[in-house]
Design a protein around this motif. Structure first.
Motif, short mmCIF file in Angstrom:
data_model
loop_
_atom_site.label_atom_id
_atom_site.label_comp_id
_atom_site.label_asym_id
_atom_site.label_seq_id
_atom_site.Cartn_x
_atom_site.Cartn_y
_atom_site.Cartn_z
N GLU A 61 0.83 -1.20 0.00
CA GLU A 61 0.00 0.00 0.00
C GLU A 61 0.86 1.25 0.00
O GLU A 61 0.54 2.24 -0.68
N ALA A 62 1.97 1.23 0.74
CA ALA A 62 2.88 2.37 0.77
C ALA A 62 3.48 2.61 -0.61
O ALA A 62 3.67 3.76 -1.03
N LEU A 63 3.77 1.54 -1.34
CA LEU A 63 4.32 1.68 -2.69
C LEU A 63 3.32 2.34 -3.63
O LEU A 63 3.70 3.08 -4.54
N ASP A 64 2.05 2.09 -3.38
CA ASP A 64 1.01 2.64 -4.26
C ASP A 64 0.77 4.13 -4.04
O ASP A 64 0.03 4.76 -4.82
N GLN A 65 1.37 4.71 -3.01
CA GLN A 65 1.13 6.12 -2.69
C GLN A 65 1.86 7.07 -3.63
O GLN A 65 1.52 8.25 -3.68
N THR A 66 2.86 6.58 -4.37
CA THR A 66 3.65 7.47 -5.23
C THR A 66 3.80 6.86 -6.62
O THR A 66 3.83 5.63 -6.77
N PRO A 67 3.92 7.72 -7.66
CA PRO A 67 4.20 7.20 -9.01
C PRO A 67 5.59 6.59 -9.04
O PRO A 67 6.51 7.06 -8.35
N ARG A 68 5.76 5.53 -9.85
CA ARG A 68 7.01 4.76 -9.77
C ARG A 68 7.52 4.32 -11.13
O ARG A 68 6.77 4.23 -12.11
N ILE A 69 8.84 4.05 -11.13
CA ILE A 69 9.52 3.45 -12.28
C ILE A 69 9.96 2.07 -11.86
O ILE A 69 10.63 1.90 -10.83
N ALA A 70 9.60 1.05 -12.60
CA ALA A 70 9.93 -0.33 -12.24
C ALA A 70 11.42 -0.60 -12.43
O ALA A 70 12.07 -0.02 -13.31
N ILE A 71 11.95 -1.49 -11.58
CA ILE A 71 13.32 -1.99 -11.71
C ILE A 71 13.24 -3.48 -12.01
O ILE A 71 12.64 -4.24 -11.25
N ARG A 72 13.86 -3.91 -13.09
CA ARG A 72 13.86 -5.32 -13.48
C ARG A 72 15.26 -5.73 -13.90
O ARG A 72 15.79 -5.26 -14.91
N THR A 73 15.88 -6.59 -13.12
CA THR A 73 17.18 -7.14 -13.45
C THR A 73 17.15 -8.64 -13.13
O THR A 73 16.21 -9.12 -12.49
N PRO A 74 18.17 -9.40 -13.54
CA PRO A 74 18.18 -10.83 -13.22
C PRO A 74 18.15 -11.13 -11.72
O PRO A 74 17.72 -12.20 -11.31
N LYS A 75 18.60 -10.17 -10.88
CA LYS A 75 18.70 -10.43 -9.46
C LYS A 75 17.85 -9.50 -8.60
O LYS A 75 17.79 -9.69 -7.38
N LEU A 76 17.23 -8.50 -9.21
CA LEU A 76 16.49 -7.51 -8.44
C LEU A 76 15.11 -7.27 -9.02
O LEU A 76 14.92 -7.28 -10.24
N GLU A 77 14.14 -7.04 -8.13
CA GLU A 77 12.81 -6.57 -8.48
C GLU A 77 12.51 -5.39 -7.57
O GLU A 77 12.81 -5.42 -6.38
N GLY A 78 11.91 -4.33 -8.14
CA GLY A 78 11.60 -3.20 -7.29
C GLY A 78 11.16 -2.00 -8.10
O GLY A 78 10.67 -2.14 -9.23
N SER A 79 11.37 -0.81 -7.52
CA SER A 79 10.96 0.40 -8.21
C SER A 79 11.64 1.62 -7.61
O SER A 79 12.18 1.57 -6.49
N ILE A 80 11.59 2.71 -8.37
CA ILE A 80 12.10 4.01 -7.94
C ILE A 80 10.90 4.93 -7.79
O ILE A 80 10.05 5.02 -8.68
N SER A 81 10.81 5.60 -6.65
CA SER A 81 9.72 6.54 -6.43
C SER A 81 10.02 7.84 -7.16
O SER A 81 11.10 8.44 -6.98
N LEU A 82 9.08 8.32 -7.98
CA LEU A 82 9.27 9.61 -8.64
C LEU A 82 9.11 10.76 -7.65
O LEU A 82 9.56 11.87 -7.93
N ARG A 83 8.49 10.53 -6.53
CA ARG A 83 8.47 11.54 -5.46
C ARG A 83 9.75 11.40 -4.65
O ARG A 83 9.94 10.44 -3.91
N GLY A 84 10.61 12.35 -4.79
CA GLY A 84 11.91 12.30 -4.13
C GLY A 84 12.99 11.63 -4.96
O GLY A 84 14.17 11.75 -4.65
N GLY A 85 12.58 10.88 -5.99
CA GLY A 85 13.58 10.20 -6.83
C GLY A 85 14.37 9.16 -6.08
O GLY A 85 15.54 8.90 -6.40
N ARG A 86 13.76 8.53 -5.10
CA ARG A 86 14.46 7.58 -4.24
C ARG A 86 14.40 6.16 -4.78
O ARG A 86 13.39 5.74 -5.35
N ILE A 87 15.48 5.41 -4.56
CA ILE A 87 15.45 3.96 -4.74
C ILE A 87 15.01 3.40 -3.39
O ILE A 87 15.80 3.33 -2.45
#
Length: 595
Positions: free
Chosen positions: A84-110
């Protein structure tokens, strides 16, 4: 001198026992310490829920003390489920062979990373390891980058800034560029790329489209809210860490709470936060000087830790573009991978992120030997057996001499017993006659200590390797041993799995949960002891007799890989010693005059 010889052997065994006891009881937290840690952790999580993560450490401030840390409200009334916390901000997905996640466009944080190739347990339905979490979740943990200015009239991006992006997914083949304009002629860009492992490269640019110069300083930070539940072993550092000014700096969480702020100036190196197997690390340009900080701020039972660095302010003239490059490691502490990064990026002592300890020059080669053999045979447990044999081969001449001396001592037992009966009341005369006997028979009574003393550094190195290296984590052997870095899961309490109840968690009394491998180790130690010359002193003989019993319970709490090594080493020693005794014409069984 027979008594001196016996004393030497007992001293060697007691020394080994003391080291083992030190590992098990001095490095492991007590039940009271574990209870205190759990209580503190639970209280902290409760405080986090109450505070609703109302703040997070701000960016570094360019003031005279460099100690100001502001709390920026997150705008949430209660902590949210991570998704739910992830859904609070627009995001850019991260996809690598070893990582799954996203970058928050609010603050530009990983602030959202899951390790897709690592799991919490060995169970088939185990979730992946979660490394980073966003503000708004129960325990925020993230990396942030930006610019700071001593002029408050200049708008710079902060934790509330919403960035725009060129793409919606970051992959090893597709970097992402974030951009934001402050409305006064400054355009900020952040190009983020990632490799196929755990290294992010961050290129920060500021473009001055205005009419006047401005002065800015780029920064990078890692923020962690909440003190994690620690293992509490003294041989393992958990918490803020870095190599600053060519020196390893390890800061415990509680020490940082006391100090509040620890600053260093460095050129080269790195800094971050480490767990047993996972690491977040900021890596500045290795050629430029930066100001680094470890920072603590707290409210009630809520604790927040931050590691950061920033460069000296630079003037950005009108029409000029200034760029700063940096890297951040976010992932698993794979030894060979970290070594590769150290070499490729020329990062000062990045390999010290893996806590090989004071005996680095023994422990790390031990790891590489195990790692290479495992690559050949495909099983860490088998690699331990092969490495043990490989270690014994070059040591064979020394051990051979030692066992030959022990065989001679065994053969001399009747003569030594006769001398003791003859001169038992005259200690000085007895010692003289014993010395004469040793000289005549060319026997070194202290030689029997060598096999035990040789094992100590090997034992310690293997213990370290099994405990701190990710490659040993959840590594299977055969049968019921599915994790060589954990104790033998079987127990005498439930009939080694035959009875229908679980093995209880006994904390510091865990040695009661005797598994199969610790029992096999005790039996092998007992058999080896039967081949050694037995003390004629009744007290010393009882000490010898109890040693296998003590070690059996002691090693019950140690990693299974270590117990397998000890058992295998004992068996190899028994074979070697038996062959030497047979060659010397010494009976293998205990003789009547040794009883």
């Amino acid at each position: 001198m027979q008594k001196d010889e016996q004393r030497n052997i007992i001293l060697a065994i007691v020394l080994s026992l003391a080291i083992l006891l030190g590992f098990n009881f001095l490095t492991a937290p007590s039940e009271e310490e574990l209870a205190a840690q759990r209580a503190a952790f639970e209280a902290e999580q409760a405080q986090l829920a109450e505070d609703a993560n109302s703040g997070d450490p701000s960016t570094p401030q360019l003031d005279s003390t460099l100690s100001a840390i502001e709390n920026a409200a997150a705008g949430l009334t209660a902590p949210l489920d991570r998704s739910e916390a992830l859904d609070q901000t627009p995001r850019i997905a991260i996809r690598t062979p070893k990582l799954e996640g996203s970058i928050s466009l609010r603050g530009g944080r990983i602030d959202d990373l899951t390790l897709s190739t690592f799991f919490e347990t060995i169970q088939t339905d185990s979730p992946n390891i979660t490394l980073l979490s966003p503000v708004g979740s129960l325990a925020p943990y993230y990396a942030e980058f930006g610019w700071i200015s001593s002029d408050s009239s200049i708008a710079v991006p902060d934790s509330k800034t919403v960035w725009s992006s060129t793409v919606d997914t970051l992959t090893p083949s597709q970097p992402v560029t974030l951009f934001w304009e402050n409305g006064s002629g400054l355009r900020f860009e952040r190009e983020i790329s990632v490799d196929e492992n755990f290294l992010f490269s961050v290129k920060q640019r500021v473009i001055n489209n205005g009419s006047s110069a401005t002065e800015l300083a780029p920064y990078s930070l890692i923020s962690r809210t909440g003190t994690p539940e620690l293992l509490g072993f003294y041989i393992l550092h958990e918490g803020p860490i870095g190599v600053l000014d060519n020196s390893l700096v390890e800061v415990d969480y509680d020490d940082l709470q006391d100090e509040k702020l620890i600053q260093n100036r460095t050129t080269g190196g790195w800094l971050g936060i480490t767990d047993q197997y996972w690491l977040t690390a900021l890596i500045p340009d290795q050629e430029q000087s930066v100001q680094t900080r470890f920072v603590y701020t707290g409210k009630g039972n809520t604790t927040r830790y931050q590691t950061d660095y920033f460069y000296d302010p630079v003037a950005v003239s009108a029409g000029e573009t200034v760029t700063f490059d940096s890297n951040v490691f976010l992932g698993a502490k794979e030894v060979t991978l970290i070594d590769d990064y150290q070499e490729e990026l020329n990062i000062t002592d990045f390999d010290l992120a893996v806590d090989f300890g004071w005996f680095y020059y023994i422990t790390k080669p031990m790891f590489f030997a195990l790692h290479w053999i495992t690559g050949v045979v495909g099983n860490v447990g088998v690699a331990i057996l092969i490495l043990t044999l490989a270690i014994k081969i070059p040591l064979f001449p020394l051990a051979n001499k030692s066992y030959a001396s022990m065989a001679k001592m065994r053969k001399l037992t009747p003569k030594m017993t006769a001398l003791r009966e003859r001169f038992g009341d005259d200690k000085q005369k007895l010692n003289q006659e014993m010395m004469n006997l040793y000289r005549q028979e060319k026997v070194n009574p202290a030689a029997g200590c060598l096999p035990i003393l040789i094992q100590i550094p090997i034992f310690f190195s293997l213990y370290k390797v099994l405990f701190v290296t990710l490659e040993m984590r959840q590594a299977p052997f055969f049968g019921w041993i599915q994790d060589l870095s954990a104790p033998d899961p079987t127990s005498i309490i439930n009939g080694f799995g035959l009875l229908p109840w679980d093995v209880p968690e006994l904390g510091i009394l865990g040695f009661i949960n005797l598994g199969v491998w610790p029992i096999l180790m005790g039996l092998s130690m007992f058999l080896q002891q039967r081949l050694n010359p037995q003390p004629t002193d009744p007290v010393q003989a009882k000490v010898f007799m109890l040693m296998p019993f003590f070690f059996t319970f002691l090693l019950a709490t140690f990693p299974a890989g270590l117990v397998i090594y000890w058992t295998w080493n004992n068996l190899l020693s028994i074979i070697q010693q038996a062959l030497i005794m047979k060659k010397a014409g010494v009976p293998l069984g205990r003789q009547p005059d040794e009883a």
